[in-house]
Write an enzyme that holds these catalytic residues in place. Sequence first.
Site, mmCIF file in Angstrom:
data_model
loop_
_atom_site.group_PDB
_atom_site.id
_atom_site.type_symbol
_atom_site.label_atom_id
_atom_site.label_comp_id
_atom_site.label_asym_id
_atom_site.label_seq_id
_atom_site.Cartn_x
_atom_site.Cartn_y
_atom_site.Cartn_z
ATOM 1 N N ASP A 166 0.826 -1.206 0.000
ATOM 2 C CA ASP A 166 0.000 0.000 0.000
ATOM 3 C C ASP A 166 0.860 1.256 0.000
ATOM 4 O O ASP A 166 2.080 1.204 0.177
ATOM 5 C CB ASP A 166 -0.897 0.018 1.245
ATOM 6 C CG ASP A 166 -1.919 -1.112 1.245
ATOM 7 O OD1 ASP A 166 -2.229 -1.631 0.158
ATOM 8 O OD2 ASP A 166 -2.383 -1.479 2.343
ATOM 9 N N TYR B 165 6.807 -10.012 6.631
ATOM 10 C CA TYR B 165 6.710 -8.572 6.881
ATOM 11 C C TYR B 165 7.292 -8.242 8.256
ATOM 12 O O TYR B 165 7.280 -9.072 9.169
ATOM 13 C CB TYR B 165 5.255 -8.109 6.853
ATOM 14 C CG TYR B 165 4.684 -7.875 5.480
ATOM 15 C CD1 TYR B 165 4.744 -6.617 4.888
ATOM 16 C CD2 TYR B 165 4.076 -8.909 4.780
ATOM 17 C CE1 TYR B 165 4.199 -6.394 3.634
ATOM 18 C CE2 TYR B 165 3.534 -8.696 3.521
ATOM 19 C CZ TYR B 165 3.602 -7.434 2.950
ATOM 20 O OH TYR B 165 3.074 -7.223 1.704
#
Length: 294
Positions: free
Chosen positions: A71, A137
């Site tokens: 994003d 992540y």
Amino acid sequence: MKTSTELPREKCSDKVRLRIDLAYDGTDFHGWARQKPQDGQELRTVQGVVEDALSLVLRAPLQLTVAGRTDAGVHSAGQVCHVDVPVDALQQRSIDGQPCKLVRRLSRLLPEDIRINAVEFAPTGFDARFSALRRHYEYRVTAHPGGVLPTRARDTALWGATVDLAAMQDAADALVGFHDFAAFCKAKPHATTVRDLQIFQWEDVSTATEPATYLAHVVADAFCWSMVRSLVGTCLQVGSGKRDVDFAATLLGQDSRSSKIQVAPANGLSLVRVDYPADAELAARAIETRQRRD
């Protein structure tokens, strides 16, 4: 994964697939994916910038397929993508059929917030998105009342309350496993929200110059839109006492996004690694991934 600097014999017609490993600071990008122009101006995206540079070097219109669409504001140290390139385009003098030479060529065109780590011929069956086994992540956040260390402001989020690390880990532990994470995702039509969350581990990384700083390691086979930041935000809510310790568990299995979750800021998140199976298993993994899970 084994790679080669020689043109694969199994190339499809007049094209060959390349694997590209890259890193970027997502602060000044509108995410990974190329978007439609707004008010007549094209938004700056990682995909758009890299595709434009690659197309310029190879003199052909090209489109990247990525392992994980990040994003706006999200970073990556270990993003992976693939691109199908005309064989003739690799035969020009500056490349001489060796995709590794694209690293230096692209470095001259790309901005400082994008770095190409490697370009190689992809093994047979490789698909950057569907062949992936899991994505890793990291989320970096500080709860220090003075705010983020200025030199880490681009990759460290601020949480405006003190937190209990043990409580955050309890919340994280409740989320690990094969679940429907609809409560944590922005829904897409006809897309499943079932995921296998394999690791969710919090760590205190405080130092003398960065007190009250924490790092979350989040690993899953795949993530849906906004999922990691929602998972992190849930733990931070529990850790700061805004929600009860069983809050995370009550969200599992809900069939729509929960308005009770506070999504963590984008700047603390980074995609650090993508895992792939052995070369012989790449095609089978891609087929398996494409099958909808219930």
